[in-house]
Design an enzyme around this catalytic site. Structure first.
Site, PDB file in Angstrom:
ATOM      1  N   ILE A 117       0.818  -1.204   0.000  1.00  0.00           N
ATOM      2  CA  ILE A 117       0.000   0.000   0.000  1.00  0.00           C
ATOM      3  C   ILE A 117       0.858   1.263   0.000  1.00  0.00           C
ATOM      4  CG2 ILE A 117      -0.182   0.301   2.518  1.00  0.00           C
ATOM      5  CD1 ILE A 117      -3.234   0.777   2.045  1.00  0.00           C
ATOM      6  N   LYS A 118       2.127   1.123   0.375  1.00  0.00           N
ATOM      7  CA  LYS A 118       3.010   2.279   0.465  1.00  0.00           C
ATOM      8  C   LYS A 118       3.304   2.899  -0.902  1.00  0.00           C
ATOM      9  CE  LYS A 118       3.814   2.108   4.966  1.00  0.00           C
ATOM     10  NZ  LYS A 118       3.491   3.199   5.895  1.00  0.00           N
TER      11      LYS A 118
END
Length: 453
Positions: free
Chosen positions: A43-44
Protein backbone atom coordinates in the site's frame (compact mmCIF):
# COMPACT_ATOMS: atom_id res chain seq x y z
CA UNK A 1 -5.67 0.29 -26.70
CA UNK A 2 -5.50 0.11 -22.90
CA UNK A 3 -1.82 0.84 -22.29
CA UNK A 4 -0.12 2.26 -19.21
CA UNK A 5 2.57 4.83 -19.92
CA UNK A 6 4.72 3.54 -17.05
CA UNK A 7 4.57 1.36 -13.95
CA UNK A 8 3.39 4.24 -11.73
CA UNK A 9 0.04 4.33 -13.52
CA UNK A 10 -0.76 0.86 -12.14
CA UNK A 11 -0.81 2.08 -8.53
CA UNK A 12 -4.17 1.91 -6.76
CA UNK A 13 -7.58 0.42 -7.58
CA UNK A 14 -6.67 -2.76 -5.71
CA UNK A 15 -9.30 -5.48 -5.11
CA UNK A 16 -11.61 -5.89 -2.15
CA UNK A 17 -11.83 -9.60 -1.33
CA UNK A 18 -14.27 -11.34 1.00
CA UNK A 19 -12.75 -13.47 3.76
CA UNK A 20 -14.61 -16.72 4.34
CA UNK A 21 -12.91 -19.33 6.51
CA UNK A 22 -11.02 -17.57 9.29
CA UNK A 23 -13.88 -15.10 9.78
CA UNK A 24 -16.78 -17.56 9.56
CA UNK A 25 -17.66 -17.06 13.25
CA UNK A 26 -17.36 -13.27 13.16
CA UNK A 27 -20.60 -11.28 12.74
CA UNK A 28 -20.90 -9.22 9.58
CA UNK A 29 -19.21 -9.25 6.19
CA UNK A 30 -15.44 -9.19 6.52
CA UNK A 31 -13.50 -7.86 3.53
CA UNK A 32 -9.79 -7.46 2.82
CA UNK A 33 -8.42 -4.52 0.85
CA UNK A 34 -5.50 -6.44 -0.69
CA UNK A 35 -2.94 -3.79 -1.53
CA UNK A 36 -0.14 -6.15 -2.46
CA UNK A 37 -1.68 -5.90 -5.94
CA UNK A 38 0.14 -2.58 -6.24
CA UNK A 39 3.26 -2.83 -8.45
CA UNK A 40 5.60 -2.54 -5.48
CA UNK A 41 3.51 -5.15 -3.63
CA UNK A 42 2.37 -2.81 -0.86
CA UNK A 43 0.00 0.00 0.00
CA UNK A 44 3.01 2.28 0.47
CA UNK A 45 3.22 2.76 -3.32
CA UNK A 46 0.30 5.19 -3.00
CA UNK A 47 1.93 7.58 -0.55
CA UNK A 48 5.43 7.19 -2.00
CA UNK A 49 4.25 8.48 -5.37
CA UNK A 50 2.23 11.28 -3.75
CA UNK A 51 5.22 12.45 -1.68
CA UNK A 52 7.34 12.60 -4.85
CA UNK A 53 4.65 14.44 -6.81
CA UNK A 54 4.10 17.02 -4.05
CA UNK A 55 7.85 17.53 -3.66
CA UNK A 56 8.17 18.10 -7.41
CA UNK A 57 5.32 20.58 -7.36
CA UNK A 58 6.92 22.47 -4.46
CA UNK A 59 10.32 22.50 -6.18
CA UNK A 60 11.98 20.27 -3.59
CA UNK A 61 12.74 17.57 -6.15
CA UNK A 62 14.55 18.65 -9.29
CA UNK A 63 16.26 16.80 -12.16
CA UNK A 64 19.21 14.84 -10.78
CA UNK A 65 17.93 14.94 -7.19
CA UNK A 66 18.54 12.18 -4.66
CA UNK A 67 15.57 10.83 -2.70
CA UNK A 68 16.46 9.95 0.90
CA UNK A 69 14.14 8.13 3.27
CA UNK A 70 14.13 6.00 6.39
CA UNK A 71 11.93 3.00 5.67
CA UNK A 72 11.04 -0.48 6.86
CA UNK A 73 11.15 -1.46 3.21
CA UNK A 74 7.78 -0.91 1.58
CA UNK A 75 7.88 2.87 1.32
CA UNK A 76 11.36 2.53 -0.09
CA UNK A 77 10.05 0.21 -2.79
CA UNK A 78 7.42 2.73 -3.86
CA UNK A 79 9.96 5.54 -3.89
CA UNK A 80 12.42 3.39 -5.84
CA UNK A 81 9.80 2.75 -8.52
CA UNK A 82 9.16 6.48 -8.76
CA UNK A 83 12.91 7.07 -8.91
CA UNK A 84 13.28 4.55 -11.76
CA UNK A 85 10.60 6.24 -13.84
CA UNK A 86 11.47 9.84 -13.00
CA UNK A 87 15.26 9.54 -12.92
CA UNK A 88 16.05 10.08 -9.23
CA UNK A 89 18.74 8.31 -7.23
CA UNK A 90 17.47 6.70 -4.01
CA UNK A 91 19.26 6.19 -0.68
CA UNK A 92 17.32 4.44 2.07
CA UNK A 93 18.09 3.81 5.72
CA UNK A 94 16.46 0.85 7.41
CA UNK A 95 16.76 -1.16 10.63
CA UNK A 96 18.51 -4.45 11.26
CA UNK A 97 15.23 -6.11 12.26
CA UNK A 98 13.81 -5.83 8.74
CA UNK A 99 13.82 -8.93 6.57
CA UNK A 100 16.74 -9.51 4.23
CA UNK A 101 14.23 -9.93 1.41
CA UNK A 102 13.13 -6.30 1.76
CA UNK A 103 16.70 -5.03 1.55
CA UNK A 104 17.51 -7.23 -1.44
CA UNK A 105 14.41 -6.05 -3.30
CA UNK A 106 15.32 -2.40 -2.72
CA UNK A 107 18.80 -3.02 -4.08
CA UNK A 108 17.32 -4.84 -7.08
CA UNK A 109 15.49 -1.69 -8.17
CA UNK A 110 18.62 0.43 -7.89
CA UNK A 111 18.44 1.84 -4.37
CA UNK A 112 21.34 2.15 -1.95
CA UNK A 113 20.44 0.66 1.44
CA UNK A 114 22.07 1.58 4.76
CA UNK A 115 21.26 -0.71 7.71
CA UNK A 116 21.04 0.90 11.17
CA UNK A 117 20.49 -0.59 14.66
CA UNK A 118 16.90 -1.05 15.81
CA UNK A 119 17.20 -0.75 19.57
CA UNK A 120 18.27 2.89 19.86
CA UNK A 121 16.28 6.03 20.62
CA UNK A 122 14.86 7.91 17.59
CA UNK A 123 17.20 10.86 18.19
CA UNK A 124 20.27 8.65 18.63
CA UNK A 125 22.76 9.52 15.85
CA UNK A 126 22.83 5.83 14.89
CA UNK A 127 19.06 5.50 14.41
CA UNK A 128 17.74 5.18 10.91
CA UNK A 129 15.86 8.45 11.39
CA UNK A 130 19.02 10.33 12.37
CA UNK A 131 21.18 8.81 9.64
CA UNK A 132 18.62 9.79 7.00
CA UNK A 133 18.52 13.38 8.31
CA UNK A 134 22.30 13.58 8.30
CA UNK A 135 22.54 12.31 4.74
CA UNK A 136 19.95 14.85 3.59
CA UNK A 137 22.15 17.64 4.99
CA UNK A 138 25.37 16.26 3.53
CA UNK A 139 24.22 15.33 0.01
CA UNK A 140 23.60 18.27 -2.34
CA UNK A 141 20.28 18.41 -4.22
CA UNK A 142 18.72 15.76 -2.00
CA UNK A 143 15.23 15.51 -0.54
CA UNK A 144 14.28 13.72 2.69
CA UNK A 145 10.73 12.45 2.22
CA UNK A 146 10.09 11.92 5.96
CA UNK A 147 6.99 9.76 5.56
CA UNK A 148 6.23 10.15 9.27
CA UNK A 149 5.66 13.90 9.23
CA UNK A 150 5.05 14.49 5.51
CA UNK A 151 1.31 15.08 5.21
CA UNK A 152 1.39 13.98 1.58
CA UNK A 153 1.41 10.51 3.14
CA UNK A 154 -2.11 10.75 4.52
CA UNK A 155 -3.23 12.87 1.56
CA UNK A 156 -2.53 9.92 -0.73
CA UNK A 157 -4.99 7.78 1.21
CA UNK A 158 -7.53 10.56 1.48
CA UNK A 159 -7.45 10.87 -2.30
CA UNK A 160 -7.26 7.17 -3.24
CA UNK A 161 -7.75 4.51 -0.55
CA UNK A 162 -10.75 6.15 1.09
CA UNK A 163 -12.68 6.81 -2.16
CA UNK A 164 -11.94 3.29 -3.42
CA UNK A 165 -13.36 1.71 -0.27
CA UNK A 166 -16.43 3.91 -0.37
CA UNK A 167 -17.13 3.02 -4.00
CA UNK A 168 -16.28 -0.68 -3.68
CA UNK A 169 -18.72 -1.11 -0.76
CA UNK A 170 -21.39 1.16 -2.26
CA UNK A 171 -21.03 3.32 0.82
CA UNK A 172 -22.00 0.43 3.13
CA UNK A 173 -18.68 0.17 4.96
CA UNK A 174 -19.21 0.35 8.74
CA UNK A 175 -15.70 -0.40 10.04
CA UNK A 176 -12.13 0.15 8.89
CA UNK A 177 -9.44 -1.99 10.56
CA UNK A 178 -5.86 -0.99 9.85
CA UNK A 179 -2.44 -1.40 11.46
CA UNK A 180 -0.95 1.89 12.64
CA UNK A 181 2.61 2.93 11.83
CA UNK A 182 3.36 6.27 10.21
CA UNK A 183 -0.34 7.08 10.55
CA UNK A 184 -0.80 7.91 6.89
CA UNK A 185 -3.00 5.00 5.85
CA UNK A 186 -5.29 4.89 8.86
CA UNK A 187 -5.63 8.68 9.20
CA UNK A 188 -5.98 9.60 5.53
CA UNK A 189 -8.47 6.84 4.80
CA UNK A 190 -10.41 7.65 7.98
CA UNK A 191 -10.59 11.35 7.14
CA UNK A 192 -12.30 10.60 3.83
CA UNK A 193 -14.64 7.93 5.23
CA UNK A 194 -15.66 10.07 8.21
CA UNK A 195 -16.60 12.87 5.82
CA UNK A 196 -18.88 10.46 4.01
CA UNK A 197 -20.30 8.90 7.17
CA UNK A 198 -19.11 10.02 10.62
CA UNK A 199 -20.53 6.82 12.14
CA UNK A 200 -17.96 4.61 10.45
CA UNK A 201 -15.75 3.08 13.12
CA UNK A 202 -11.97 3.32 12.65
CA UNK A 203 -10.01 0.67 14.54
CA UNK A 204 -6.22 1.06 14.59
CA UNK A 205 -4.16 -2.06 15.31
CA UNK A 206 -0.91 -1.60 17.23
CA UNK A 207 1.80 -3.91 18.58
CA UNK A 208 2.98 -4.37 22.17
CA UNK A 209 6.18 -2.35 22.47
CA UNK A 210 4.72 0.65 20.64
CA UNK A 211 3.62 3.80 22.48
CA UNK A 212 0.79 4.71 20.10
CA UNK A 213 -1.99 2.92 21.99
CA UNK A 214 -1.27 4.62 25.31
CA UNK A 215 -0.85 7.97 23.56
CA UNK A 216 -4.28 7.54 21.94
CA UNK A 217 -5.89 6.70 25.26
CA UNK A 218 -4.14 9.24 27.49
CA UNK A 219 -2.41 11.82 25.30
CA UNK A 220 0.82 10.91 27.08
CA UNK A 221 4.04 9.96 25.30
CA UNK A 222 5.29 7.27 27.67
CA UNK A 223 8.69 5.86 26.70
CA UNK A 224 8.20 3.13 29.32
CA UNK A 225 5.74 1.59 26.87
CA UNK A 226 8.51 1.17 24.31
CA UNK A 227 10.38 -2.11 24.10
CA UNK A 228 11.73 -4.20 21.21
CA UNK A 229 9.24 -6.08 19.04
CA UNK A 230 9.67 -8.13 15.87
CA UNK A 231 6.47 -7.13 14.08
CA UNK A 232 7.32 -5.15 10.95
CA UNK A 233 5.74 -2.14 9.29
CA UNK A 234 3.65 -0.76 12.17
CA UNK A 235 3.96 0.47 15.73
CA UNK A 236 6.10 3.47 16.66
CA UNK A 237 8.34 4.80 19.42
CA UNK A 238 7.17 8.37 18.75
CA UNK A 239 4.01 10.00 17.37
CA UNK A 240 4.30 10.98 13.68
CA UNK A 241 2.61 14.19 12.55
CA UNK A 242 0.43 12.27 10.09
CA UNK A 243 -1.82 11.24 12.96
CA UNK A 244 -5.09 12.93 13.70
CA UNK A 245 -6.34 10.86 16.61
CA UNK A 246 -9.76 12.54 16.36
CA UNK A 247 -10.69 10.35 13.39
CA UNK A 248 -9.67 7.10 15.13
CA UNK A 249 -12.17 5.42 17.44
CA UNK A 250 -10.13 2.63 19.02
CA UNK A 251 -6.59 1.29 19.33
CA UNK A 252 -6.03 -2.45 19.85
CA UNK A 253 -2.67 -4.10 20.55
CA UNK A 254 -1.63 -7.49 19.17
CA UNK A 255 1.32 -9.67 20.17
CA UNK A 256 4.18 -10.47 17.80
CA UNK A 257 3.25 -14.16 17.94
CA UNK A 258 -0.45 -13.74 17.23
CA UNK A 259 0.21 -11.49 14.22
CA UNK A 260 2.74 -13.90 12.72
CA UNK A 261 0.58 -16.99 13.25
CA UNK A 262 -2.45 -15.26 11.76
CA UNK A 263 -0.50 -14.22 8.65
CA UNK A 264 0.29 -17.88 8.04
CA UNK A 265 -3.37 -18.79 8.53
CA UNK A 266 -4.44 -16.18 5.99
CA UNK A 267 -2.11 -17.73 3.43
CA UNK A 268 -3.22 -21.32 4.10
CA UNK A 269 -6.94 -20.76 4.65
CA UNK A 270 -7.79 -17.77 2.46
CA UNK A 271 -5.12 -18.11 -0.24
CA UNK A 272 -3.84 -14.58 0.37
CA UNK A 273 -0.05 -14.54 0.76
CA UNK A 274 0.26 -11.45 2.93
CA UNK A 275 2.79 -9.80 5.21
CA UNK A 276 3.08 -9.37 8.97
CA UNK A 277 0.73 -6.40 9.26
CA UNK A 278 -2.12 -8.26 7.54
CA UNK A 279 -1.90 -11.01 10.14
CA UNK A 280 -1.87 -8.47 12.95
CA UNK A 281 -4.75 -6.57 11.40
CA UNK A 282 -7.00 -9.62 11.22
CA UNK A 283 -5.91 -10.80 14.66
CA UNK A 284 -6.89 -7.41 16.05
CA UNK A 285 -10.31 -7.76 14.46
CA UNK A 286 -10.76 -11.20 16.03
CA UNK A 287 -10.00 -9.67 19.43
CA UNK A 288 -12.77 -7.12 18.79
CA UNK A 289 -15.35 -9.40 17.16
CA UNK A 290 -17.81 -9.12 20.05
CA UNK A 291 -18.35 -5.47 19.07
CA UNK A 292 -19.68 -6.39 15.63
CA UNK A 293 -23.25 -6.99 14.39
CA UNK A 294 -24.56 -9.21 11.61
CA UNK A 295 -25.16 -6.35 9.16
CA UNK A 296 -21.74 -4.72 9.60
CA UNK A 297 -19.40 -4.39 6.62
CA UNK A 298 -15.82 -4.50 7.85
CA UNK A 299 -12.75 -3.72 5.73
CA UNK A 300 -9.30 -4.89 6.85
CA UNK A 301 -6.26 -3.35 5.17
CA UNK A 302 -3.81 -6.03 4.00
CA UNK A 303 -0.76 -3.86 3.39
CA UNK A 304 1.88 -5.96 1.69
CA UNK A 305 2.95 -9.27 0.18
CA UNK A 306 4.27 -12.36 1.94
CA UNK A 307 7.37 -12.50 -0.27
CA UNK A 308 8.85 -9.85 2.03
CA UNK A 309 8.77 -12.34 4.91
CA UNK A 310 9.73 -15.76 3.52
CA UNK A 311 12.82 -15.78 5.75
CA UNK A 312 10.79 -14.85 8.83
CA UNK A 313 7.13 -15.58 9.50
CA UNK A 314 6.97 -18.12 6.67
CA UNK A 315 10.11 -19.88 7.91
CA UNK A 316 9.42 -22.63 10.46
CA UNK A 317 12.85 -22.35 12.04
CA UNK A 318 12.52 -18.58 12.59
CA UNK A 319 9.03 -19.00 14.04
CA UNK A 320 10.07 -21.84 16.29
CA UNK A 321 13.14 -20.05 17.64
CA UNK A 322 10.81 -17.31 18.92
CA UNK A 323 8.25 -19.70 20.34
CA UNK A 324 5.70 -18.65 17.72
CA UNK A 325 5.15 -22.08 16.19
CA UNK A 326 4.21 -25.31 17.87
CA UNK A 327 5.91 -27.79 15.52
CA UNK A 328 7.30 -31.22 16.19
CA UNK A 329 11.06 -31.46 16.08
CA UNK A 330 13.86 -34.03 16.24
CA UNK A 331 13.89 -33.43 19.99
CA UNK A 332 10.16 -34.18 20.27
CA UNK A 333 10.60 -37.51 18.47
CA UNK A 334 13.43 -38.54 20.81
CA UNK A 335 11.60 -37.41 23.95
CA UNK A 336 8.46 -39.21 22.82
CA UNK A 337 10.08 -42.61 22.72
CA UNK A 338 8.94 -44.95 25.47
CA UNK A 339 12.18 -46.96 25.37
CA UNK A 340 15.24 -44.78 26.02
CA UNK A 341 17.72 -46.93 24.12
CA UNK A 342 21.31 -45.81 23.64
CA UNK A 343 22.31 -45.25 20.02
CA UNK A 344 23.76 -48.41 18.48
CA UNK A 345 26.95 -47.79 16.50
CA UNK A 346 29.60 -49.94 14.87
CA UNK A 347 33.31 -49.50 14.17
CA UNK A 348 34.74 -49.71 10.63
CA UNK A 349 36.97 -52.74 11.46
CA UNK A 350 33.97 -54.91 12.35
CA UNK A 351 32.48 -57.26 9.77
CA UNK A 352 29.25 -57.11 7.85
CA UNK A 353 28.14 -60.16 9.82
CA UNK A 354 28.61 -58.14 13.03
CA UNK A 355 26.44 -55.36 11.60
CA UNK A 356 23.70 -57.81 10.60
CA UNK A 357 23.73 -59.33 14.09
CA UNK A 358 23.36 -55.87 15.68
CA UNK A 359 20.40 -55.12 13.43
CA UNK A 360 18.76 -58.40 14.36
CA UNK A 361 19.45 -58.05 18.08
CA UNK A 362 18.15 -54.48 18.38
CA UNK A 363 15.50 -54.68 15.61
CA UNK A 364 16.96 -51.68 13.73
CA UNK A 365 17.73 -50.93 10.08
CA UNK A 366 20.33 -48.15 10.30
CA UNK A 367 23.67 -48.08 12.15
CA UNK A 368 26.13 -45.16 12.18
CA UNK A 369 29.77 -46.12 11.64
CA UNK A 370 32.14 -44.38 14.08
CA UNK A 371 35.82 -44.29 14.95
CA UNK A 372 37.90 -42.12 17.23
CA UNK A 373 37.26 -39.10 15.02
CA UNK A 374 33.49 -39.44 15.14
CA UNK A 375 31.00 -40.29 12.40
CA UNK A 376 32.60 -41.63 9.22
CA UNK A 377 29.79 -43.55 7.51
CA UNK A 378 26.63 -45.62 7.86
CA UNK A 379 25.29 -49.13 7.36
CA UNK A 380 21.67 -49.74 6.36
CA UNK A 381 19.64 -52.89 5.95
CA UNK A 382 18.59 -51.86 2.46
CA UNK A 383 22.14 -51.18 1.35
CA UNK A 384 23.44 -54.46 2.79
CA UNK A 385 20.64 -56.43 1.15
CA UNK A 386 21.75 -55.28 -2.30
CA UNK A 387 25.41 -56.10 -1.58
CA UNK A 388 24.72 -59.50 0.03
CA UNK A 389 22.38 -60.45 -2.82
CA UNK A 390 25.13 -59.83 -5.39
CA UNK A 391 27.92 -61.33 -3.25
CA UNK A 392 26.94 -63.78 -0.48
CA UNK A 393 30.54 -63.94 0.81
CA UNK A 394 30.50 -60.24 1.69
CA UNK A 395 29.46 -61.07 5.26
CA UNK A 396 33.12 -61.50 6.15
CA UNK A 397 34.14 -58.15 4.66
CA UNK A 398 34.84 -55.17 6.88
CA UNK A 399 32.14 -52.60 7.50
CA UNK A 400 34.54 -49.97 6.21
CA UNK A 401 34.62 -51.59 2.77
CA UNK A 402 30.84 -51.52 2.28
CA UNK A 403 29.67 -48.57 4.34
CA UNK A 404 27.54 -45.76 2.88
CA UNK A 405 27.98 -41.98 3.45
CA UNK A 406 27.41 -40.83 7.02
CA UNK A 407 23.89 -39.82 8.00
CA UNK A 408 23.31 -36.03 8.07
CA UNK A 409 23.89 -34.35 11.44
CA UNK A 410 21.29 -31.68 12.29
CA UNK A 411 20.37 -29.39 15.19
CA UNK A 412 18.39 -31.04 17.98
CA UNK A 413 15.42 -28.66 17.45
CA UNK A 414 15.19 -29.18 13.67
CA UNK A 415 11.50 -29.32 12.59
CA UNK A 416 10.10 -32.57 11.26
CA UNK A 417 9.31 -30.88 7.95
CA UNK A 418 13.04 -30.30 7.49
CA UNK A 419 13.87 -33.89 8.47
CA UNK A 420 11.47 -35.11 5.80
CA UNK A 421 13.54 -33.42 3.10
CA UNK A 422 16.77 -35.01 4.39
CA UNK A 423 15.48 -38.57 4.55
CA UNK A 424 15.11 -40.25 1.16
CA UNK A 425 15.74 -43.54 -0.65
CA UNK A 426 19.49 -42.94 -0.56
CA UNK A 427 19.58 -41.77 3.05
CA UNK A 428 17.37 -43.48 5.59
CA UNK A 429 18.15 -41.59 8.79
CA UNK A 430 19.30 -38.34 10.40
CA UNK A 431 21.47 -37.87 13.50
CA UNK A 432 21.58 -35.15 16.16
CA UNK A 433 23.21 -34.42 19.49
CA UNK A 434 21.14 -33.51 22.53
CA UNK A 435 22.05 -30.84 25.08
CA UNK A 436 24.37 -33.29 26.85
CA UNK A 437 26.21 -34.18 23.64
CA UNK A 438 24.65 -37.65 23.24
CA UNK A 439 23.89 -38.81 19.70
CA UNK A 440 20.37 -39.83 18.64
CA UNK A 441 18.96 -41.19 15.40
CA UNK A 442 15.66 -40.56 13.63
CA UNK A 443 14.53 -42.71 10.70
CA UNK A 444 11.81 -42.31 8.09
CA UNK A 445 9.53 -44.53 10.20
CA UNK A 446 10.01 -42.20 13.19
CA UNK A 447 8.98 -39.25 11.00
CA UNK A 448 5.95 -41.07 9.60
CA UNK A 449 4.81 -42.05 13.09
CA UNK A 450 5.30 -38.50 14.43
CA UNK A 451 3.35 -36.93 11.56
CA UNK A 452 0.54 -39.38 12.13
CA UNK A 453 0.14 -38.51 15.82
Amino acid sequence: MDIKNNILETIGNTPLIKLNKITKDIPGTILAKVDYFNPGNSIKDRMALKMVEVAEKEGKLKPGSTIIECTSGNTGMGLALAGCVKGYKCIFTTTDKQSKEKMDILKAVGAEVIVCPTNVEPDDPRSYYSVARRLAKEIPNSFLCNQYDNLANRLAHYETTGPELWEQTDGKITHLVCTAGTGGTVTGTAMYLKEKNPNIQIWAIDVYGSLLTKYFRTGEIDMKEVHPYVSEGFGEDFVPENYDMRVIDHFEQVTDKDGAVMARRIAKEEGLFCGYSAGSCLQGLLQLKDRLKADDVVVCIFHDHGSRYVGKIYNDQWMMERGFLDVKTFKDIVNGRTAKQKLVTIEPKHTVADAVELMRKHDIEHIPVVNGNGLIGAISEGGLFQKVFSNPDIKNASVESVMEPAFPLVEFNTPIEKLRTLINKDNGAVLSKDEAGHLHIVTKYDVIQALGN
